[in-house]
Design an enzyme around this catalytic site. Sequence first.
Site, mmCIF file in Angstrom:
data_model
loop_
_atom_site.group_PDB
_atom_site.id
_atom_site.type_symbol
_atom_site.label_atom_id
_atom_site.label_comp_id
_atom_site.label_asym_id
_atom_site.label_seq_id
_atom_site.Cartn_x
_atom_site.Cartn_y
_atom_site.Cartn_z
ATOM 1 N N LYS A 119 19.449 42.025 1.486
ATOM 2 C CA LYS A 119 18.462 43.118 1.022
ATOM 3 C C LYS A 119 18.660 44.458 1.360
ATOM 4 O O LYS A 119 18.058 45.350 1.256
ATOM 5 C CB LYS A 119 17.063 42.717 1.047
ATOM 6 N N HIS B 152 26.768 37.451 4.181
ATOM 7 C CA HIS B 152 25.051 37.610 5.313
ATOM 8 C C HIS B 152 25.249 36.904 6.685
ATOM 9 O O HIS B 152 24.275 37.296 7.248
ATOM 10 C CB HIS B 152 24.013 37.306 4.364
ATOM 11 N N SER C 134 11.907 45.039 0.206
ATOM 12 C CA SER C 134 12.691 44.487 -0.708
ATOM 13 C C SER C 134 12.855 43.076 -0.626
ATOM 14 O O SER C 134 12.716 42.218 -1.681
ATOM 15 C CB SER C 134 14.138 45.195 -0.557
HETATM 16 P P1 A3P Z 1 14.851 47.372 -3.784
HETATM 17 O O1 A3P Z 1 14.388 45.996 -3.705
HETATM 18 O O2 A3P Z 1 14.396 48.064 -2.646
HETATM 19 O O3 A3P Z 1 14.901 47.861 -5.111
HETATM 20 P P2 A3P Z 1 20.953 43.191 -2.118
HETATM 21 O O4 A3P Z 1 22.050 43.592 -2.960
HETATM 22 O O5 A3P Z 1 21.459 43.153 -0.512
HETATM 23 O O6 A3P Z 1 20.122 41.891 -2.149
HETATM 24 O O7 A3P Z 1 20.003 44.449 -1.827
HETATM 25 C C1 A3P Z 1 19.073 44.740 -3.137
HETATM 26 C C2 A3P Z 1 18.372 45.986 -3.035
HETATM 27 O O8 A3P Z 1 19.499 47.064 -3.264
HETATM 28 C C3 A3P Z 1 17.359 46.144 -3.788
HETATM 29 O O9 A3P Z 1 16.462 47.063 -3.198
HETATM 30 C C4 A3P Z 1 18.221 46.979 -5.142
HETATM 31 O O10 A3P Z 1 17.243 47.681 -5.864
HETATM 32 C C5 A3P Z 1 19.002 47.820 -4.494
HETATM 33 N N1 A3P Z 1 20.227 48.247 -5.267
HETATM 34 C C6 A3P Z 1 20.944 47.412 -5.850
HETATM 35 N N2 A3P Z 1 22.019 48.114 -6.790
HETATM 36 C C7 A3P Z 1 21.653 49.403 -6.556
HETATM 37 C C8 A3P Z 1 22.218 50.557 -6.930
HETATM 38 N N3 A3P Z 1 23.165 50.710 -8.044
HETATM 39 N N4 A3P Z 1 21.573 51.861 -6.307
HETATM 40 C C9 A3P Z 1 20.594 51.749 -5.597
HETATM 41 N N5 A3P Z 1 19.957 50.456 -4.898
HETATM 42 C C10 A3P Z 1 20.416 49.540 -5.530
#
Ligand code: A3P
Length: 283
Positions: free
Chosen positions: A42, A97, A127
């Site tokens: 996340k 991870h 998140s």
């Molecule tokens: P939020 O839940 O705060 O919106 P991961 O990929 O490690 O699972 O992380 C997910 C988080 O990255 C989510 O945060 C998601 O919205 C955010 N995220 C993914 N792509 C993104 C982008 N292009 N720009 C900004 N945030 C992004």
Amino acid sequence: GECVWFEGIPFPSREFPSGHLREVQENFLIKDEDVLLLTYPKSGTNWLMETVCLIHSKGDPKWIQSVPIGERSPWVEAFRGYNLLKDKEGPRFITSHLPVQLFPRSFFKSKAKMIYLIRNPRDVLVSGYFFWRSAKLVKKPQSLEQYFEWFVQGNVVFGSWFDHTRGWMSMRDKENFLILSYEEMKWDTRSTVEKICQFLGKKLEPEELNSVLRNSSFQAMKENNMSNSSLLKGQYLEENGELLRKGVTGDWKNYFTVAQAETFDKLFQEKMADLPQDLFPWK
Ligand code: A3P
């Protein structure tokens, strides 16, 4: 959703049985030409993956729009990812991870480049709460309050954020190591992408760089069926689950109580005070 424990850390059992995690640690061969994308869940993993893939294809979106994100840069600790990587010739993008102490041993003798993406753990927590609440992989938290407790105790999949971050930070003086933050990616995306290009030895024309930025935006990723939640719906995510939820910094302020914010500050101080504080740009 069940968990399996490996070396004291819980993992979602369906994708990461402990026998497999042992196999990854002992036998997966990291090559000098590999590029590793390392995160605590996340933290913006998928955003980093999309960005690196686009840099590789010089901004051409063909690759990111035709191959699922998890096949472009597979998770080495997942069964499927492991098999995809094992059979791949040449340089690879590898996502993980895993905490540093469980990472494939061969890596510590390799010259592989690694990028560690860090994010304000308060936002990681929020998140994670929304994600795991609608995921089919592990026990669903019943409330943010409950997930807050799990998170601060490190009683969550892939273990404690603090241990994970401290573990990988111990590599920070290596020249093949780049630390980025979700916050700098958000606040100054262009400079961060330039930093990644430099680190990977990729030279992009200005219009290629613009295309990387355009195609890795939150909106573009949400619309790309090779990168958005549609890949996870059904098997891994409930219908209301979102991988691309909000994509902002500081959302924790909308959810933490004053008491939770204080508890978290104290814990952060306790666990991270001895590290250079410029590693944490959200302050
Ligand atoms: P939020 O839940 O705060 O919106 P991961 O990929 O490690 O699972 O992380 C997910 C988080 O990255 C989510 O945060 C998601 O919205 C955010 N995220 C993914 N792509 C993104 C982008 N292009 N720009 C900004 N945030 C992004």
